[in-house]
Design an enzyme around this catalytic site. Structure first.
Site, PDB file in Angstrom:
ATOM      1  N   LYS A   1       0.813  -1.226   0.000  1.00  0.00           N
ATOM      2  CA  LYS A   1       0.000   0.000   0.000  1.00  0.00           C
ATOM      3  C   LYS A   1       0.844   1.274   0.000  1.00  0.00           C
ATOM      4  O   LYS A   1       0.493   2.247  -0.653  1.00  0.00           O
ATOM      5  CB  LYS A   1      -1.056   0.004   1.107  1.00  0.00           C
ATOM      6  CG  LYS A   1      -0.537  -0.208   2.504  1.00  0.00           C
ATOM      7  CD  LYS A   1      -1.682  -0.528   3.445  1.00  0.00           C
ATOM      8  CE  LYS A   1      -1.188  -0.717   4.869  1.00  0.00           C
ATOM      9  NZ  LYS A   1      -0.075  -1.692   5.020  1.00  0.00           N
TER      10      LYS A   1
ATOM     11  N   ARG B   1      -6.927   1.216  11.576  1.00  0.00           N
ATOM     12  CA  ARG B   1      -6.447  -0.150  11.770  1.00  0.00           C
ATOM     13  C   ARG B   1      -7.301  -0.910  12.764  1.00  0.00           C
ATOM     14  O   ARG B   1      -6.984  -2.044  13.090  1.00  0.00           O
ATOM     15  CB  ARG B   1      -5.013  -0.123  12.283  1.00  0.00           C
ATOM     16  CG  ARG B   1      -4.000  -0.070  11.167  1.00  0.00           C
ATOM     17  CD  ARG B   1      -2.642   0.145  11.782  1.00  0.00           C
ATOM     18  NE  ARG B   1      -1.655  -0.711  11.217  1.00  0.00           N
ATOM     19  CZ  ARG B   1      -0.768  -0.292  10.297  1.00  0.00           C
ATOM     20  NH1 ARG B   1      -0.781   0.930   9.848  1.00  0.00           N
ATOM     21  NH2 ARG B   1       0.121  -1.115   9.842  1.00  0.00           N
TER      22      ARG B   1
ATOM     23  N   ARG C   1      12.641  -5.624   1.889  1.00  0.00           N
ATOM     24  CA  ARG C   1      12.398  -4.192   1.661  1.00  0.00           C
ATOM     25  C   ARG C   1      13.604  -3.351   2.094  1.00  0.00           C
ATOM     26  O   ARG C   1      14.227  -3.590   3.117  1.00  0.00           O
ATOM     27  CB  ARG C   1      11.165  -3.741   2.449  1.00  0.00           C
ATOM     28  CG  ARG C   1      11.003  -2.214   2.419  1.00  0.00           C
ATOM     29  CD  ARG C   1       9.667  -1.745   2.868  1.00  0.00           C
ATOM     30  NE  ARG C   1       9.328  -2.170   4.210  1.00  0.00           N
ATOM     31  CZ  ARG C   1       8.113  -2.002   4.745  1.00  0.00           C
ATOM     32  NH1 ARG C   1       7.148  -1.449   4.032  1.00  0.00           N
ATOM     33  NH2 ARG C   1       7.869  -2.414   5.967  1.00  0.00           N
TER      34      ARG C   1
ATOM     35  N   ARG D   1      14.099  -1.381   7.777  1.00  0.00           N
ATOM     36  CA  ARG D   1      13.345  -0.932   8.950  1.00  0.00           C
ATOM     37  C   ARG D   1      13.532  -1.867  10.141  1.00  0.00           C
ATOM     38  O   ARG D   1      13.636  -3.078   9.954  1.00  0.00           O
ATOM     39  CB  ARG D   1      11.847  -0.858   8.586  1.00  0.00           C
ATOM     40  CG  ARG D   1      11.431   0.506   8.100  1.00  0.00           C
ATOM     41  CD  ARG D   1      10.040   0.568   7.546  1.00  0.00           C
ATOM     42  NE  ARG D   1       8.987  -0.088   8.321  1.00  0.00           N
ATOM     43  CZ  ARG D   1       7.701  -0.055   7.996  1.00  0.00           C
ATOM     44  NH1 ARG D   1       7.311   0.628   6.920  1.00  0.00           N
ATOM     45  NH2 ARG D   1       6.799  -0.679   8.709  1.00  0.00           N
TER      46      ARG D   1
ATOM     47  N   ARG E   1       3.253  -8.450  13.665  1.00  0.00           N
ATOM     48  CA  ARG E   1       2.430  -7.468  12.925  1.00  0.00           C
ATOM     49  C   ARG E   1       1.267  -8.175  12.222  1.00  0.00           C
ATOM     50  O   ARG E   1       0.161  -7.643  12.136  1.00  0.00           O
ATOM     51  CB  ARG E   1       3.287  -6.717  11.905  1.00  0.00           C
ATOM     52  CG  ARG E   1       4.150  -5.639  12.573  1.00  0.00           C
ATOM     53  CD  ARG E   1       5.355  -5.264  11.741  1.00  0.00           C
ATOM     54  NE  ARG E   1       5.056  -4.604  10.503  1.00  0.00           N
ATOM     55  CZ  ARG E   1       5.924  -4.487   9.492  1.00  0.00           C
ATOM     56  NH1 ARG E   1       7.144  -4.978   9.596  1.00  0.00           N
ATOM     57  NH2 ARG E   1       5.578  -3.860   8.395  1.00  0.00           N
TER      58      ARG E   1
HETATM   59  P1  AP5 Z   1       5.295  -1.540   0.869  1.00  0.00           P
HETATM   60  O1  AP5 Z   1       4.622  -0.730  -0.174  1.00  0.00           O
HETATM   61  O2  AP5 Z   1       6.350  -0.891   1.690  1.00  0.00           O
HETATM   62  O3  AP5 Z   1       4.207  -2.262   1.778  1.00  0.00           O
HETATM   63  P2  AP5 Z   1       3.212  -1.671   2.847  1.00  0.00           P
HETATM   64  O4  AP5 Z   1       1.924  -2.381   2.642  1.00  0.00           O
HETATM   65  O5  AP5 Z   1       3.173  -0.193   2.841  1.00  0.00           O
HETATM   66  O6  AP5 Z   1       3.917  -2.260   4.146  1.00  0.00           O
HETATM   67  P3  AP5 Z   1       4.212  -1.630   5.542  1.00  0.00           P
HETATM   68  O7  AP5 Z   1       5.133  -2.614   6.218  1.00  0.00           O
HETATM   69  O8  AP5 Z   1       4.706  -0.235   5.453  1.00  0.00           O
HETATM   70  O9  AP5 Z   1       2.830  -1.704   6.195  1.00  0.00           O
HETATM   71  P4  AP5 Z   1       2.542  -1.802   7.640  1.00  0.00           P
HETATM   72  O10 AP5 Z   1       1.110  -1.568   7.682  1.00  0.00           O
HETATM   73  O11 AP5 Z   1       3.013  -3.032   8.326  1.00  0.00           O
HETATM   74  O12 AP5 Z   1       3.511  -0.680   8.268  1.00  0.00           O
HETATM   75  P5  AP5 Z   1       3.275   0.829   8.632  1.00  0.00           P
HETATM   76  O13 AP5 Z   1       4.484   1.574   8.295  1.00  0.00           O
HETATM   77  O14 AP5 Z   1       1.963   1.311   8.159  1.00  0.00           O
HETATM   78  O15 AP5 Z   1       5.906  -2.839   0.142  1.00  0.00           O
HETATM   79  C1  AP5 Z   1       6.641  -3.805   0.853  1.00  0.00           C
HETATM   80  C2  AP5 Z   1       7.804  -4.328  -0.024  1.00  0.00           C
HETATM   81  O16 AP5 Z   1       7.273  -5.036  -1.142  1.00  0.00           O
HETATM   82  C3  AP5 Z   1       8.684  -3.217  -0.613  1.00  0.00           C
HETATM   83  O17 AP5 Z   1      10.009  -3.663  -0.590  1.00  0.00           O
HETATM   84  C4  AP5 Z   1       8.199  -3.065  -2.063  1.00  0.00           C
HETATM   85  O18 AP5 Z   1       9.254  -2.669  -2.905  1.00  0.00           O
HETATM   86  C5  AP5 Z   1       7.689  -4.456  -2.384  1.00  0.00           C
HETATM   87  N1  AP5 Z   1       6.498  -4.465  -3.233  1.00  0.00           N
HETATM   88  C6  AP5 Z   1       5.430  -3.627  -3.141  1.00  0.00           C
HETATM   89  N2  AP5 Z   1       4.503  -3.941  -4.073  1.00  0.00           N
HETATM   90  C7  AP5 Z   1       5.003  -5.011  -4.758  1.00  0.00           C
HETATM   91  C8  AP5 Z   1       4.504  -5.799  -5.854  1.00  0.00           C
HETATM   92  N3  AP5 Z   1       3.293  -5.577  -6.388  1.00  0.00           N
HETATM   93  N4  AP5 Z   1       5.264  -6.821  -6.300  1.00  0.00           N
HETATM   94  C9  AP5 Z   1       6.467  -7.077  -5.740  1.00  0.00           C
HETATM   95  N5  AP5 Z   1       7.008  -6.371  -4.710  1.00  0.00           N
HETATM   96  C10 AP5 Z   1       6.273  -5.352  -4.224  1.00  0.00           C
HETATM   97  O19 AP5 Z   1       3.154   0.706  10.226  1.00  0.00           O
HETATM   98  C11 AP5 Z   1       4.260   0.329  11.014  1.00  0.00           C
HETATM   99  C12 AP5 Z   1       3.857   0.294  12.480  1.00  0.00           C
HETATM  100  O20 AP5 Z   1       3.409   1.601  12.901  1.00  0.00           O
HETATM  101  C13 AP5 Z   1       2.701  -0.633  12.846  1.00  0.00           C
HETATM  102  O21 AP5 Z   1       3.150  -1.967  13.061  1.00  0.00           O
HETATM  103  C14 AP5 Z   1       2.189   0.019  14.145  1.00  0.00           C
HETATM  104  O22 AP5 Z   1       3.016  -0.264  15.236  1.00  0.00           O
HETATM  105  C15 AP5 Z   1       2.328   1.502  13.829  1.00  0.00           C
HETATM  106  N6  AP5 Z   1       1.111   2.071  13.206  1.00  0.00           N
HETATM  107  C16 AP5 Z   1       0.964   2.506  11.913  1.00  0.00           C
HETATM  108  N7  AP5 Z   1      -0.286   2.957  11.702  1.00  0.00           N
HETATM  109  C17 AP5 Z   1      -0.946   2.808  12.882  1.00  0.00           C
HETATM  110  C18 AP5 Z   1      -2.283   3.052  13.289  1.00  0.00           C
HETATM  111  N8  AP5 Z   1      -3.201   3.525  12.426  1.00  0.00           N
HETATM  112  N9  AP5 Z   1      -2.602   2.785  14.569  1.00  0.00           N
HETATM  113  C19 AP5 Z   1      -1.711   2.298  15.444  1.00  0.00           C
HETATM  114  N10 AP5 Z   1      -0.437   2.005  15.110  1.00  0.00           N
HETATM  115  C20 AP5 Z   1      -0.051   2.250  13.835  1.00  0.00           C
END
Ligand code: AP5
Length: 219
Positions: free
Chosen positions: A14, A90, A129, A162, A173
């Site tokens: 995403k 979330r 990643r 990360r 997660r």
């Molecule tokens: P990427 O696009 O980075 O994936 P993503 O879905 O954004 O993954 P995240 O790990 O960022 O999501 P997340 O929800 O776990 O973490 P967030 O930062 O929001 O793609 C991943 C990899 O795949 C990359 O290397 C990319 O190049 C590759 N890729 C992408 N698309 C591809 C494709 N089609 N084909 C092949 N390869 C591909 O959250 C982190 C932490 O923050 C959470 O665990 C929590 O502790 C906290 N947090 C965040 N939001 C909240 C909230 N709303 N409430 C409470 N805590 C929160």
């Protein structure tokens, strides 16, 4: 204004898709993961608390995220066509908080796009990643490698892994996602707002599907 939520398990892509969408459309990207990492980097008391939750793969408390999101939303609410919410809400409480926050500003959620992917693929994507320390661009060591190892193609910044992309934290997660976030599918389906994209497809194909959904909504 159109407001779109990107919903799905960790690592389904995403963040990558949201960054591409805002290059093509006059939308603003709001990633709560990025907002929380920004706060963490400041190393304030709040930042240290946030880091503890993130490094354990747990959700940061709802009220903390809401206040940070509110500030960001207000600061970005300039001349744009809408917002892409990435990683928020979330859980059900956050969904209700978002509805109330947008209502205060005379806005609403128009579409929720669920990115469907398997746990196996998500683990493969997250463990490979690499993120640019300067501009935040995403790469993957095999799926989307940078031209030069360890260096960002766009700004020359150095790439890093990360802290929460370790096997143990990725597992946690996923468990958090299954328990807290998955119920949102039902919540938004009932409201008639839910659409799906097959995120197992290569990045460009998933992007095309996403753009088609958004174009249809804009008609
Ligand atoms: P990427 O696009 O980075 O994936 P993503 O879905 O954004 O993954 P995240 O790990 O960022 O999501 P997340 O929800 O776990 O973490 P967030 O930062 O929001 O793609 C991943 C990899 O795949 C990359 O290397 C990319 O190049 C590759 N890729 C992408 N698309 C591809 C494709 N089609 N084909 C092949 N390869 C591909 O959250 C982190 C932490 O923050 C959470 O665990 C929590 O502790 C906290 N947090 C965040 N939001 C909240 C909230 N709303 N409430 C409470 N805590 C929160």
């Amino acid at each position: 204004m159109l407001n779109i939520i990107l919903l799905g398990p960790p690592g389904e892509g995403k963040g990558t898709q949201a960054k591409d969408l805002v290059q093509r459309l006059n939308f603003r990207h709001l990633s709560t993961g990025d907002i929380l990492r920004e706060e963490k980097e400041k190393k304030t008391d709040l930042g240290i608390q946030i880091q503890r939750y993130m490094n354990q793969g747990l959700l940061v408390p709802n009220e903390v995220v809401l206040e940070l999101l509110r500030k960001k939303l207000e600061s970005l609410r300039t001349d744009c066509e809408g917002f892409i919410f990435d990683g928020y809400p979330r859980n059900i409480q956050q969904a209700e908080n978002l509805e109330a926050l947008l209502a205060e500003m005379g806005m609403q959620i128009d579409m929720v796009i669920f990115f469907d992917v398997t746990e196996e693929l998500s683990v493969q994507r997250l463990s490979g990643r690499r993120v640019c320390s300067k501009c935040g661009a995403n790469f993957h060591i095999t799926n989307m490698p940078p031209k030069q190892e360890g260096i960002c193609d766009y700004c020359g910044g150095s790439l890093y892994q990360r802290d929460d992309d370790t096997p143990e934290v990725i597992k946690k997660r996923w468990a958090t996602y299954m328990e807290e976030t998955l119920p949102l599918l039902n919540y938004y389906e009932k409201k008639g707002l839910l659409y799906r994209v097959d995120a197992t497809k290569p990045k460009e194909e998933a992007f095309r599907d996403l753009m088609n959904l958004i174009r249809n909504l804009k008609k």
